[in-house]
Structure formats: structure tokens, C-alpha cells
Design a protein around this motif. Structure first.
Motif, short mmCIF file in Angstrom:
data_model
loop_
_atom_site.label_atom_id
_atom_site.label_comp_id
_atom_site.label_asym_id
_atom_site.label_seq_id
_atom_site.Cartn_x
_atom_site.Cartn_y
_atom_site.Cartn_z
N THR A 89 0.74 -1.08 -0.04
CA THR A 89 -0.02 0.01 0.05
C THR A 89 0.88 1.44 0.18
OG1 THR A 89 -0.23 -0.16 2.49
CG2 THR A 89 -1.79 -1.14 1.29
N LEU A 90 0.52 2.35 -0.46
CA LEU A 90 1.07 3.54 -0.68
C LEU A 90 1.04 4.43 0.32
CD1 LEU A 90 0.43 3.85 -4.32
CD2 LEU A 90 2.57 2.79 -3.34
N ASP A 91 1.85 5.07 0.88
CA ASP A 91 1.85 6.29 2.05
C ASP A 91 1.46 7.43 1.60
OD1 ASP A 91 3.97 7.28 1.17
OD2 ASP A 91 5.52 6.05 2.47
N GLN A 92 1.50 8.60 2.58
CA GLN A 92 0.93 10.00 2.02
C GLN A 92 2.02 10.52 1.24
OE1 GLN A 92 1.77 8.81 5.11
NE2 GLN A 92 3.51 10.09 5.82
N ARG A 93 3.05 10.10 0.80
CA ARG A 93 3.97 10.75 -0.22
C ARG A 93 3.29 10.68 -1.34
NH1 ARG A 93 9.49 8.17 1.69
NH2 ARG A 93 8.12 6.51 2.20
N PHE A 94 2.30 9.79 -1.62
CA PHE A 94 1.50 9.57 -2.88
C PHE A 94 0.25 10.09 -2.85
CE2 PHE A 94 4.48 5.98 -2.54
CZ PHE A 94 4.93 5.73 -3.75
N THR A 95 0.07 11.30 -4.11
CA THR A 95 -1.35 11.71 -3.93
C THR A 95 -2.02 11.39 -5.39
OG1 THR A 95 -0.07 13.85 -4.87
CG2 THR A 95 -0.60 13.79 -2.47
N PHE A 96 -3.13 11.28 -5.28
CA PHE A 96 -3.75 10.87 -6.60
C PHE A 96 -5.11 12.11 -7.02
CE2 PHE A 96 -2.53 7.39 -3.97
CZ PHE A 96 -1.90 6.69 -5.13
N ILE A 113 4.43 11.94 -6.96
CA ILE A 113 5.23 11.44 -5.65
C ILE A 113 5.78 12.71 -5.18
CG2 ILE A 113 6.47 9.75 -4.75
CD1 ILE A 113 6.17 8.06 -7.20
N VAL A 114 6.01 12.96 -4.09
CA VAL A 114 6.91 13.89 -3.39
C VAL A 114 8.12 12.99 -2.75
CG1 VAL A 114 5.55 15.99 -3.20
CG2 VAL A 114 5.63 14.36 -1.48
N ARG A 115 9.07 13.32 -2.46
CA ARG A 115 10.20 12.86 -1.86
C ARG A 115 10.34 11.26 -2.04
NH1 ARG A 115 9.28 12.79 3.25
NH2 ARG A 115 7.48 13.82 3.15
N PRO A 116 10.47 11.07 -3.53
CA PRO A 116 10.51 9.61 -3.88
C PRO A 116 11.77 8.93 -3.45
CG PRO A 116 11.19 11.09 -5.67
CD PRO A 116 10.60 11.97 -4.63
N GLU A 117 11.48 7.49 -3.31
CA GLU A 117 12.85 6.74 -2.72
C GLU A 117 13.02 5.93 -3.91
OE1 GLU A 117 12.17 4.08 0.84
OE2 GLU A 117 10.78 5.74 1.57
N ASN A 118 14.23 5.19 -3.89
CA ASN A 118 14.52 4.44 -5.01
C ASN A 118 13.57 3.42 -5.52
OD1 ASN A 118 16.74 5.96 -5.10
ND2 ASN A 118 18.27 4.45 -4.65
N LYS A 119 13.12 2.94 -4.46
CA LYS A 119 12.13 1.74 -4.59
C LYS A 119 10.57 1.95 -5.24
CE LYS A 119 10.21 1.73 -0.04
NZ LYS A 119 10.49 1.36 1.31
#
Ligand SMILES: *[C@@H]1O[C@H](CO)[C@@H](O)[C@H](O)[C@H]1NC(C)=O
Ligand SMILES: *[C@@H]1O[C@H](CO)[C@@H](O)[C@H](O)[C@H]1NC(C)=O
Ligand SMILES: *[C@@H]1O[C@H](CO)[C@@H](O)[C@H](O)[C@H]1NC(C)=O
Ligand SMILES: *[C@@H]1O[C@H](CO)[C@@H](O)[C@H](O)[C@H]1NC(C)=O
Length: 281
Positions: A89-96, A113-119
Motif C-alpha cells: 500500500t502507498l503512504d502519504q507521499r503519494f497523491t492521486f 510522488i513527493v520525496r521519492p525513494e529509489n524503490k
């Protein structure tokens, strides 16, 4: 039974069969079509070129999933749920942002996505649903050239210190999409340490032989990336420096204490002498 009644019966049966076929076509053949986009994100140069390329801070409107009914009907209560790699599941760094077209036949969900991680550079599944249809899953692809980081004992590092004789394992974590190859090299003599191996083991690290940078590089269809980690094998006499500092500190403290005690003693003696002088007056 007359010929006309049997004829009539046949016609009724035919009509019923046609009706069933028609209902069957509507209920079993209409389905949701969910389609994900593919987006290739450009990387930026890393700080001090280590890693050579890294992710940027934010991605706006990076992926889309859209959905429509195969029979062109309007969508009621349409919904699209996103997951990373089909089960995370995706956390709050993802917006839709969701949008139903004016004719209500096409529903689109756009992800940022804000502050994306490599993964996060990976494949996403989007599960579309709407009233009267069974849910369908589409796949959206977020792609880039390989992304590299290092892990030592499960901690992300770019520098690791060991004592001479110690064993150490360096792990090159290659992310990005599609997955890239892995190649390890020792910088000082450019000697290969392994292809397609995530981890290298250095047994009994030595100051002269093993201290230095180790490079991991990776390649996929979008290009090459590389990063280096420093293996700081301590000098065999490295413990001497802190030991000398501690000894010097102890000596300085002893001198300070001695001087203080000496001055205090002198002051006391002076006071006693003064006291004696006063009494005899
Ligand atoms: C979740 O995804 C990971 C990696 O894609 C996979 O190894 C794992 O088996 C999946 N788990 C389930 C419950 O689907
Ligand atoms: C639905 O809308 C999205 C965004 O407006 C568009 O990219 C996509 O092509 C549309 N799909 C169909 C089948 O019209
Ligand atoms: C994403 O999907 C493509 C094919 O659909 C596959 O080749 C690729 O390995 C997947 N990427 C990851 C990171 O699993
Ligand atoms: C490792 O891969 C490089 C190129 O990617 C190649 O030049 C080298 O020969 C390979 N080494 C081994 C041991 O397979």
C-alpha cells in the motif's frame, strides 16, 4: 398436435434462445478495461557524483491509470486503487487526482510522488472498479536507469570502517526499472570483484590490500549508473593516537589539580600566619 402449433412453439423457443444469448452477451462480455501508462523519469546528477545519478525530489503527474467499460456504458461509482508491486500500500507521499470524463465513460486516476525513494521506481498495479462490473487490474510502469545504494549489515552507507583482519560484506542495492545488471570493481587497480552479484565479501581486511573505494555499476535499457563505497580499514596503529590523546589529557589534568592544590595550600598557610600575627598583636 397440428403443424401450426409446433411451428409456433419452435418460434417461441427460438425467441427465448435469442433473448438468452442477448442477455449473456451483455452480462458476461462487458467488462472494465484498465490501462496504466508508462513513464520514464530522468535522473539528476548526484552530489559529488556519488552515486553518479540520483532521483529528483518530486514527481508531478507521473503515472496514469484510466478505465472504461468495454460496452461503452457510463461508469457509476468508479474507483481506482493503486498499489506498489501488486501488494504494497502507498503512504502519504503519494497523491492521486481522479477525473470522470464529461460523458462519464472514461475514468482516470493520476499519481504524483513527493520525496521519492529509489524503490518507488517500479511497477504499480491499479485496480479499477465500478457498479455492475467485476474489478479489473491494470499495470502502470515507472521506469528509469538503474539507481544504486549500498548496505552494510542492513544499514545504508557510503563509507564503512573496519579493523585490520575483520571480515566485511558490502551489498550493492540496485533499484530502478527494469532491473539492471550488477558489476563490482575495486577502484585502485580496476580489478573485477564480481558480475551479477549483489554482495562482495572481504575476508580478513588488510590496510594495504583492501583499503579504498569499491565501485558498483549497473546497466539497463535506459543507461548506466555507478556509485562507490569507501572501505576504511583502520591503520594497525590507529588505536595509538586516541591512547596518546587520553594520556596527554590525564597529565594535563593532573598538573592542573596539583597547581590548584599548591596554591590553595599556600593561601591557607598565609591565612594561618596572618591569624597568628593578629593574635599576638
Ligand atoms: C508481494 O510482493 C513481493 C515482491 O514483489 C513478493 O515477493 C511477495 O510474494 C508478494 N506477496 C504477496 C502476498 O503477494
Ligand atoms: C481516458 O482519459 C484519459 C485522460 O483524459 C486519456 O488519456 C485516455 O486515452 C482516455 N481513454 C479512452 C479510452 O478514451
Ligand atoms: C516491471 O514489469 C516489466 C514487464 O511488465 C518487467 O520486465 C520488469 O522486470 C518489472 N520491473 C520490476 C522492477 O519488477
Ligand atoms: C563482467 O562484465 C563485464 C562487462 O559487463 C565484462 O567485461 C567482464 O568480462 C565480466 N567478468 C566476468 C568475470 O564475467
Amino acid at each position: 398436435m397440428t403443424a401450426s402449433t409446433s411451428n409456433c412453439l419452435a418460434q417461441v423457443l427460438l425467441a427465448a434462445a435469442l433473448l438468452l444469448l442477448c442477455i449473456g452477451a451483455v452480462s458476461s462480455e462487458a467488462n472494465l478495461v484498465v490501462q496504466g501508462s508508462t513513464s520514464v523519469i530522468p535522473l539528476v546528477e548526484g552530489k559529488d557524483n556519488n552515486p553518479r545519478y540520483v532521483l529528483d525530489r518530486a514527481y508531478k503527474n507521473v503515472l496514469q491509470c484510466s478505465m472504461y467499460a468495454s460496452n461503452g456504458s457510463q461508469l457509476v461509482n468508479p474507483k481506482i486503487d493503486w498499489q506498489l508491486d501488486f501488494n504494497k500500500t502507498l503512504d502519504q507521499r503519494f497523491t492521486f487526482v481522479a477525473k470522470l470524463s464529461e460523458d462519464k465513460k472514461n475514468f482516470t486516476s493520476t499519481m504524483s510522488i513527493v520525496r521519492p525513494e529509489n524503490k518507488f521506481v517500479a511497477n504499480y498495479s491499479c485496480r479499477g472498479s465500478a457498479d455492475g462490473f467485476s474489478p479489473e487490474v491494470g499495470v502502470a510502469h515507472l521506469e528509469s536507469q538503474p539507481l544504486i545504494s549500498f548496505k552494510v549489515e542492513n544499514e545504508t552507507k557510503s563509507d564503512v570502517a573496519v579493523w585490520p583482519g575483520q571480515d566485511v560484506e558490502l551489498t550493492c542495492v540496485v533499484e530502478g526499472n527494469p532491473p539492471g545488471t550488477t558489476e563490482w570493481r575495486r577502484e585502485k587497480d580496476d580489478s573485477p570483484m564480481g558480475n551479477d552479484t549483489a554482495s562482495i565479501h572481504i575476508k580478513g581486511a588488510s590496510y594495504d590490500g583492501d583499503r579504498g573505494f569499491y565501485l558498483c555499476s549497473s546497466k539497463n535499457k535506459y543507461g548506466v549508473n555507478s556509485a562507490k563505497i569507501f572501505l576504511r580499514v583502520k591503520h594497525p596503529q590507529a588505536y595509538l593516537t586516541p591512547l596518546i590523546i587520553i594520556i596527554v589529557e590525564i597529565i594535563i589534568m593532573a598538573i592542573v589539580v596539583a597547581v590548584y592544590e599548591f596554591l590553595m595550600a599556600r593561601k591557607r598557610k598565609q591565612a594561618e600566619a596572618d591569624g597568628a600575627a593578629y593574635k599576638t598583636d
